[in-house]
Write a protein that holds these residues in place. Structure first.
Motif, short mmCIF file in Angstrom:
data_model
loop_
_atom_site.label_atom_id
_atom_site.label_comp_id
_atom_site.label_asym_id
_atom_site.label_seq_id
_atom_site.Cartn_x
_atom_site.Cartn_y
_atom_site.Cartn_z
N PRO A 54 0.82 -1.20 0.11
CA PRO A 54 0.00 -0.02 0.02
C PRO A 54 0.93 1.07 -0.07
O PRO A 54 1.92 1.38 0.77
CB PRO A 54 -0.90 0.20 1.19
N GLY A 55 0.46 2.34 -0.48
CA GLY A 55 1.04 3.47 -0.71
C GLY A 55 2.04 3.79 -1.94
O GLY A 55 2.36 4.91 -2.18
N VAL A 56 2.42 2.57 -2.68
CA VAL A 56 3.25 2.75 -3.69
C VAL A 56 2.67 3.11 -4.95
O VAL A 56 1.81 2.67 -5.16
CB VAL A 56 4.22 1.39 -3.87
N ARG A 57 3.22 4.27 -5.49
CA ARG A 57 2.85 4.90 -6.81
C ARG A 57 3.91 5.21 -7.75
O ARG A 57 5.32 5.30 -7.14
CB ARG A 57 1.87 6.27 -6.62
N ASP A 58 3.46 5.33 -8.70
CA ASP A 58 4.66 6.28 -9.74
C ASP A 58 5.51 7.29 -8.66
O ASP A 58 4.45 8.15 -8.29
CB ASP A 58 4.28 6.88 -10.85
N SER A 59 6.73 7.35 -8.69
CA SER A 59 7.32 8.29 -7.90
C SER A 59 7.04 9.73 -8.18
O SER A 59 7.05 10.70 -7.32
CB SER A 59 8.92 8.29 -8.09
N LYS A 60 6.58 10.01 -9.37
CA LYS A 60 6.18 11.55 -9.78
C LYS A 60 4.90 11.92 -8.97
O LYS A 60 4.42 12.93 -8.92
CB LYS A 60 6.06 11.63 -11.15
N LEU A 61 4.16 10.83 -8.35
CA LEU A 61 2.76 11.15 -7.92
C LEU A 61 3.06 11.18 -6.36
O LEU A 61 1.87 11.53 -5.65
CB LEU A 61 1.75 9.99 -8.08
N LEU A 62 4.12 11.04 -5.86
CA LEU A 62 4.34 11.29 -4.54
C LEU A 62 5.29 12.29 -4.05
O LEU A 62 6.13 12.82 -4.76
CB LEU A 62 5.02 9.87 -3.66
N ASN A 63 5.20 12.90 -2.70
CA ASN A 63 6.02 13.77 -2.50
C ASN A 63 7.25 13.17 -1.93
O ASN A 63 7.46 12.03 -1.63
CB ASN A 63 5.48 14.90 -1.51
N ALA A 64 8.32 14.21 -1.54
CA ALA A 64 9.52 13.56 -1.16
C ALA A 64 9.56 12.74 0.32
O ALA A 64 9.98 11.66 0.45
CB ALA A 64 10.66 14.74 -0.86
N GLU A 65 8.67 13.34 1.21
CA GLU A 65 8.63 12.42 2.61
C GLU A 65 7.91 11.18 2.11
O GLU A 65 8.21 10.07 2.90
CB GLU A 65 7.54 13.40 3.45
N GLN A 66 6.67 11.03 1.27
CA GLN A 66 6.02 9.86 1.13
C GLN A 66 7.29 8.73 0.30
O GLN A 66 7.32 7.68 0.67
CB GLN A 66 4.75 9.96 0.06
N ARG A 67 7.95 9.48 -0.41
CA ARG A 67 8.98 8.76 -1.11
C ARG A 67 9.97 7.97 0.19
O ARG A 67 10.20 6.72 0.07
CB ARG A 67 9.78 9.17 -2.22
N GLN A 68 10.31 8.94 0.80
CA GLN A 68 11.51 8.34 1.88
C GLN A 68 10.97 7.25 2.63
O GLN A 68 11.47 6.50 3.14
CB GLN A 68 11.85 9.62 2.48
N THR A 69 9.55 7.66 3.12
CA THR A 69 8.81 6.42 4.00
C THR A 69 8.88 5.06 3.49
O THR A 69 8.90 4.05 4.01
CB THR A 69 7.44 7.16 4.45
N LEU A 70 8.61 5.20 1.88
CA LEU A 70 8.39 3.86 1.51
C LEU A 70 9.48 3.29 0.98
O LEU A 70 9.57 1.96 1.07
CB LEU A 70 7.63 4.11 -0.04
N VAL A 71 10.73 3.77 0.85
CA VAL A 71 11.97 3.04 0.56
C VAL A 71 12.11 1.83 1.47
O VAL A 71 12.61 0.91 1.01
CB VAL A 71 13.25 4.16 0.38
N PRO A 72 12.24 1.90 2.91
CA PRO A 72 12.73 0.82 3.51
C PRO A 72 11.76 -0.16 3.48
O PRO A 72 11.92 -1.54 3.71
CB PRO A 72 12.61 1.30 5.08
N LEU A 73 10.27 0.01 3.15
CA LEU A 73 9.40 -0.89 3.01
C LEU A 73 9.56 -1.66 1.68
O LEU A 73 9.35 -2.72 1.74
CB LEU A 73 8.21 -0.20 3.08
N ILE A 74 9.86 -0.99 0.63
CA ILE A 74 10.21 -1.50 -0.63
C ILE A 74 11.39 -2.42 -0.42
O ILE A 74 11.39 -3.55 -1.31
CB ILE A 74 10.45 -0.51 -1.56
#
Length: 230
Positions: A54-74
């Motif tokens: 959940p929460g993963v989208r094309d990186s262009k649709l996410l802000n920097a904070e959202q992307r950073q949060t998702l990195v360890p989960l990925i």
């Protein structure tokens, strides 16, 4: 209206069609920038053995904070992952598509897990090897070495808008975006006049004007049209 989240449908279809177990996925960031590397994110998954993320989208649709949060989960979700870069100097020397292939190979190597086939965002296969090993390669010394092959030898399937459709490609796009952004932020500390923290190396009016005033740096792609025509 918000877009539908990406799914594992395409990964599972590729696995079923080819009798594959592990599917790789790749996406690039920075192709159109004037400065900085082109970067490739890569993940390897068992599409029939991983859950949705959940929460993963094309990186262009996410802000920097959202992307950073998702990195360890990925990174925890994938069986293997990697990010590879090809520098501005390598882009100038090789050309964009070979540099993309080089960055992709670096990402695949970093993942440390071999996929059976790969999903690639877009409609151009820049990841497959441009030459295939032949019988001569196995017979002649110096042929068939790892350095002789410039791309992947496993099946690569392109997928238009793959970063919107395929969960694994969207995950790869996030890894690439976060790493490349961090590199550009570091370059900005060396050369603050170009505004790289804001533009990430892309050709904004302010960035091009700074090149006119300050000249190009070692991080600029000097074979590109860096300044306005006229």
């Amino acid at each position: 209206m918000a877009s539908q989240p990406p799914t594992l449908e395409h990964e599972r279809a590729l696995a079923a069609r080819g009798g594959h177990k592990l599917i790789g996925a790749a996406d690039e960031v920075g192709r159109g920038a004037l400065a900085g590397p082109v970067s490739v994110g890569y993940v390897v998954i068992d599409p029939n053995g991983v859950p949705d993320l959940p929460g993963v989208r094309d990186s262009k649709l996410l802000n920097a904070e959202q992307r950073q949060t998702l990195v360890p989960l990925i990174k925890e979700w994938a069986a293997g992952w990697g990010v590879g870069h090809a520098s501005a100097a390598e882009i100038d020397e090789l050309g964009l598509v070979p540099a993309l292939r080089l960055a992709g190979l670096r990402a695949v190597t970093a993942a440390g897990v071999e996929a059976d086939a790969v999903l690639l965002d877009g409609n151009l296969d820049w990841l497959s090897a441009t030459r295939q090993p032949t019988l001569l390669d196995s017979l002649m010394p110096g042929f068939g070495e790892a350095g002789d092959i410039d791309g992947l030898l496993i099946p690569v399937q392109t997928l238009i808008k793959g970063d919107l459709l395929a969960l694994s490609i969207a995950a790869a796009s996030i890894l690439a975006k976060v790493e490349r952004d961090e590199l550009l932020d570091g370059y900005d500390s060396e050369h603050p006049a170009y505004g790289w923290i804001q533009n990430k190396g892309y050709g904004t009016t302010g960035h091009r004007q700074a090149i006119v005033e300050q000249g190009a740096t070692g991080y600029h792609r000097k074979t590109w049209q860096l300044t306005p025509k006229g």
